[in-house]
Design a protein around this motif. Sequence first.
Motif, PDB file in Angstrom:
ATOM      1  N   GLU A 274      16.860   9.736 -11.092  1.00  0.00           N
ATOM      2  CA  GLU A 274      16.701   9.339 -12.341  1.00  0.00           C
ATOM      3  C   GLU A 274      14.994   8.337 -12.477  1.00  0.00           C
ATOM      4  N   LYS A 275      14.606   7.728 -11.228  1.00  0.00           N
ATOM      5  CA  LYS A 275      13.821   6.885 -11.170  1.00  0.00           C
ATOM      6  C   LYS A 275      12.859   7.685 -10.268  1.00  0.00           C
ATOM      7  N   ARG A 276      12.107   7.298  -9.726  1.00  0.00           N
ATOM      8  CA  ARG A 276      11.360   7.331  -8.059  1.00  0.00           C
ATOM      9  C   ARG A 276      11.712   6.120  -7.793  1.00  0.00           C
ATOM     10  N   MET A 277      12.133   6.632  -6.215  1.00  0.00           N
ATOM     11  CA  MET A 277      12.348   5.621  -5.127  1.00  0.00           C
ATOM     12  C   MET A 277      11.740   5.996  -4.631  1.00  0.00           C
ATOM     13  N   VAL A 278      11.723   4.122  -3.322  1.00  0.00           N
ATOM     14  CA  VAL A 278      10.733   4.217  -2.149  1.00  0.00           C
ATOM     15  C   VAL A 278      11.618   4.086  -0.614  1.00  0.00           C
ATOM     16  N   GLY A 279      11.409   5.356  -0.107  1.00  0.00           N
ATOM     17  CA  GLY A 279      12.383   4.779   0.817  1.00  0.00           C
ATOM     18  C   GLY A 279      12.020   4.631   2.450  1.00  0.00           C
ATOM     19  N   THR A 280      13.073   4.069   3.227  1.00  0.00           N
ATOM     20  CA  THR A 280      13.325   3.610   4.410  1.00  0.00           C
ATOM     21  C   THR A 280      13.789   4.224   5.647  1.00  0.00           C
ATOM     22  N   GLY A 378      18.977   9.523  11.580  1.00  0.00           N
ATOM     23  CA  GLY A 378      19.180   8.531  11.587  1.00  0.00           C
ATOM     24  C   GLY A 378      19.861   7.990  10.487  1.00  0.00           C
ATOM     25  N   MET A 379      19.100   7.336   9.885  1.00  0.00           N
ATOM     26  CA  MET A 379      19.833   6.448   8.450  1.00  0.00           C
ATOM     27  C   MET A 379      18.332   6.451   7.891  1.00  0.00           C
ATOM     28  N   PHE A 380      18.848   7.065   6.082  1.00  0.00           N
ATOM     29  CA  PHE A 380      17.456   6.743   5.276  1.00  0.00           C
ATOM     30  C   PHE A 380      18.268   5.973   3.866  1.00  0.00           C
ATOM     31  N   SER A 381      16.767   5.172   3.419  1.00  0.00           N
ATOM     32  CA  SER A 381      17.786   4.704   2.092  1.00  0.00           C
ATOM     33  C   SER A 381      16.733   4.410   1.428  1.00  0.00           C
ATOM     34  N   SER A 389      14.493  -0.923  -0.765  1.00  0.00           N
ATOM     35  CA  SER A 389      14.561  -0.220   0.511  1.00  0.00           C
ATOM     36  C   SER A 389      15.251  -0.768   2.315  1.00  0.00           C
ATOM     37  N   ARG A 390      13.945  -1.514   1.998  1.00  0.00           N
ATOM     38  CA  ARG A 390      13.811  -1.693   3.876  1.00  0.00           C
ATOM     39  C   ARG A 390      15.084  -3.455   3.670  1.00  0.00           C
ATOM     40  N   VAL A 391      15.789  -3.720   3.109  1.00  0.00           N
ATOM     41  CA  VAL A 391      16.623  -4.320   2.878  1.00  0.00           C
ATOM     42  C   VAL A 391      17.897  -3.577   3.023  1.00  0.00           C
ATOM     43  N   ALA A 392      17.708  -2.432   2.040  1.00  0.00           N
ATOM     44  CA  ALA A 392      19.255  -1.731   1.705  1.00  0.00           C
ATOM     45  C   ALA A 392      19.513  -1.376   3.657  1.00  0.00           C
ATOM     46  N   SER A 393      18.496  -0.886   3.783  1.00  0.00           N
ATOM     47  CA  SER A 393      18.712  -0.073   5.082  1.00  0.00           C
ATOM     48  C   SER A 393      19.938  -1.721   6.579  1.00  0.00           C
ATOM     49  N   LEU A 519       7.796   7.966   7.668  1.00  0.00           N
ATOM     50  CA  LEU A 519       9.040   7.354   7.925  1.00  0.00           C
ATOM     51  C   LEU A 519       8.509   6.278   7.624  1.00  0.00           C
ATOM     52  N   LYS A 520       7.398   5.706   6.890  1.00  0.00           N
ATOM     53  CA  LYS A 520       6.879   4.269   5.964  1.00  0.00           C
ATOM     54  C   LYS A 520       7.674   4.260   4.700  1.00  0.00           C
ATOM     55  N   PHE A 521       7.902   5.554   4.187  1.00  0.00           N
ATOM     56  CA  PHE A 521       7.612   5.066   2.405  1.00  0.00           C
ATOM     57  C   PHE A 521       8.322   6.242   1.954  1.00  0.00           C
ATOM     58  N   GLY A 522       8.842   8.022   2.962  1.00  0.00           N
ATOM     59  CA  GLY A 522       9.658   8.488   2.592  1.00  0.00           C
ATOM     60  C   GLY A 522       8.674   9.065   1.328  1.00  0.00           C
ATOM     61  N   GLY A 523       7.664   9.756   0.524  1.00  0.00           N
ATOM     62  CA  GLY A 523       7.096  10.856   0.779  1.00  0.00           C
ATOM     63  C   GLY A 523       6.047  10.069   0.192  1.00  0.00           C
ATOM     64  N   LEU A 524       5.029  10.632  -0.711  1.00  0.00           N
ATOM     65  CA  LEU A 524       4.251  10.148  -1.602  1.00  0.00           C
ATOM     66  C   LEU A 524       3.398  10.470  -2.820  1.00  0.00           C
ATOM     67  N   ASP A 525       2.717   9.724  -3.346  1.00  0.00           N
ATOM     68  CA  ASP A 525       2.281   9.774  -5.070  1.00  0.00           C
ATOM     69  C   ASP A 525       1.278  10.168  -5.393  1.00  0.00           C
ATOM     70  N   ILE A 526       0.268   9.933  -4.522  1.00  0.00           N
ATOM     71  CA  ILE A 526      -1.065   9.517  -4.952  1.00  0.00           C
ATOM     72  C   ILE A 526      -1.975   9.474  -3.729  1.00  0.00           C
ATOM     73  N   VAL A 527      -2.764  10.669  -3.931  1.00  0.00           N
ATOM     74  CA  VAL A 527      -4.150  10.576  -2.504  1.00  0.00           C
ATOM     75  C   VAL A 527      -5.240  10.743  -3.440  1.00  0.00           C
ATOM     76  N   VAL A 528      -5.607   9.659  -2.680  1.00  0.00           N
ATOM     77  CA  VAL A 528      -6.664   9.499  -2.605  1.00  0.00           C
ATOM     78  C   VAL A 528      -8.491  10.148  -2.022  1.00  0.00           C
ATOM     79  N   ASN A 529      -8.636  11.225  -1.689  1.00  0.00           N
ATOM     80  CA  ASN A 529     -10.008  11.344  -0.694  1.00  0.00           C
ATOM     81  C   ASN A 529     -11.280  11.086  -1.022  1.00  0.00           C
ATOM     82  N   ASN A 530     -11.638   9.901   0.062  1.00  0.00           N
ATOM     83  CA  ASN A 530     -12.703   9.296  -0.803  1.00  0.00           C
ATOM     84  C   ASN A 530     -13.292   9.676   0.821  1.00  0.00           C
TER      85      ASN A 530
END
Length: 706
Positions: A274-280, A378-381, A389-393, A519-530
Amino acid sequence: MNTPIMSFKHVSYLWDESKAAKLEGNEVDLLLYRSNILGADLRITNYGGGNTSCKTIELDPLTKEPVEVMWIKGSGGDIGTMTRSGLAGLYVDKLRSLKGIYRGIEFEDEMVELFNHCIYDLASKAPSIDTPLHGFLPFKHIDHLHPDAAIAIAASKEGERITEELWKGAIAWVPWQRPGFDLGLKLKETLDKNPGIRGIMLGGHGLFTWGDTAYECYMNSLEVIEMASSYLAANYGKSRPVFGGEKVASLSENQRKSQAAALAPILRGLASSEKRMVGTFNDSETVLQFINSHDLTKLAPMGTSCPDHFLRTKISPLVLDLAADADLSDVAGLKDSIGKAFQAYREMYASYYENHKHPNSPAMRDPNPVVILWPGVGMFSYAKDKQTSRVASEFYINAINVMRGAEAVSEYVSLPLQEAFDIEYWLLEEAKLQRMPKEKPLSRKIALITGSAGGIGKGIAERFVQEGACVVLTDIDQDRLNSAVAEFEKKYGKDAVLGVQLDVTDKKSLADAIQATCLKFGGLDIVVNNAGISISRAFEAHTDQDWARLNDILVMGQFHVSKAGVNILREQGLGGDFVNVVSKNALVAGPKNVAYGTAKAAQLHMSRLMAAELAEDKIRVNVVNPDAVIENSNIWEGGWAENRAKAYGIEVKDLPQYYANRTLLKESVKVSDIADAAFAFVGGLLSKSTGNMLNVDGGLAAAFPR
């Protein structure tokens, strides 16, 4: 001097007499101090949970007569981080006078609006639903907390009996009831029937304690929670193994992290239907003891008891039917099998909504699970941002502690589904959600920026985090990276940033960075090659080593980082963005720059090729071409500046002005200019743009693309 009369094993005694002494005589400041140290211990209360108050005598600004005022945490606040602006100040007599117009429990919600007519402090936060629970009690200082140990007793089948026997009548019992005006009246009625008690246990909910001073209230709360905790601790494993004992063995820590990082993007993609989510991800001992147990299948579907818990974790978690050591290489197969489990959960949630909704209930919210349990791992939120997401965890860990305690001394009892629904879809909760600020353009997005401990990369990262993104700072220089991460954490909080050392020429380093990101955020959306370097020499002076180094970092580095990013983006199935920071040198033949310019041209054309090939996955690839960004950049170190100055026949100190004067706009290009350009590609306004480049060079006719 205040000295605790008992030692604490299960809660943290944090009262600092020297700090408190400086606040003596200011009850509101002491309230804030007490609240903050209570909220600092998650065993005492969870983020955003509970409430604290004090009552003072103030001068009425109109009559100049002394009046009693109650100061209480306002709606949506958190006692652990609360400041003066988070309090509501209300006339106590006006609040209590509302009893005369109260029409009964079916008219609860209309009372909340009337709280505004009781405001004393015009700078008040909106009063919360807990306001009457504190207002009708006569005590100067009151704590309403959600300690795991107390809720474990409150959520047990024999909670009332245990409360009576454990505290020998000093803690009264009030059965479960949704917070509101009526519950406030019941608390006062209970106190009147039980004079001299030190607190009240709310069935399935939490604890009320009080005192004449801030310190007495604090000590009363700690002592009651300590007694509950000690009682539970003495009963763990006494009649049966905790949670019935282990059913599934945990993988080793490294294996758990590897499996979790590999599965997290797939779960994120499914949870983001439905909408993008960030993970923990959490694999603490508490989590593993629960998810690996025989009782998991009995307790997990029951849902949580405390309203604060399931408001953030949903009514129940999704338990994966997947072996801990499963081969995760078949991504399509995993998406299919786990996707069916997600769909079953969505259908369950829709049924829950349909079976319990009222004619005026808000529309059904996102039916995806918030908490996902993988036995042995383990547990994902997943939630709208990292903090949520951290607080949900954290809240689900609170729920685990509650279930463990309740099962140790009795039998765990969750809220009836209708009660749970009535809180989850409470119109007052909906109104609170509607008051939330509008999301920023990069909210729900996760961005990894290479070479981002300084210069252009750091500037892009800062712009992205300001626009709502979670950012992964990477750099080959660990000291520089540590400094940048510390700066970001101080300015934006730990939830907004991750720092990972990364050498783009080292595949192991890259794999570690990707794993840490997932592990920290659950995934990735933007990569900046700098990430990059510069070598400036005359044509005949260039060495094979120069060419190899530039090619490895600029060209192969962009290729390997992009390849790793594409894998994550495809697993999620949500599309994504690459922004490649190249250079005007990809378009312009400058003097003494053949290796660097050639590598930059390769980066530019690779970007076009990536855009053409990745479009079918809704992955967009765009380029920003800076020129002469001297500000905070490592590019000018190692003799580069001297060589460029020599190439142009000027002194090093004159380089900035030289670069500005050669542009059409006669202006220097700053880090913020490049950050603006990068944001332009990912901020939503150019969502139909791919394969494009944006020159940010002050205007160089030689670099015009056509």
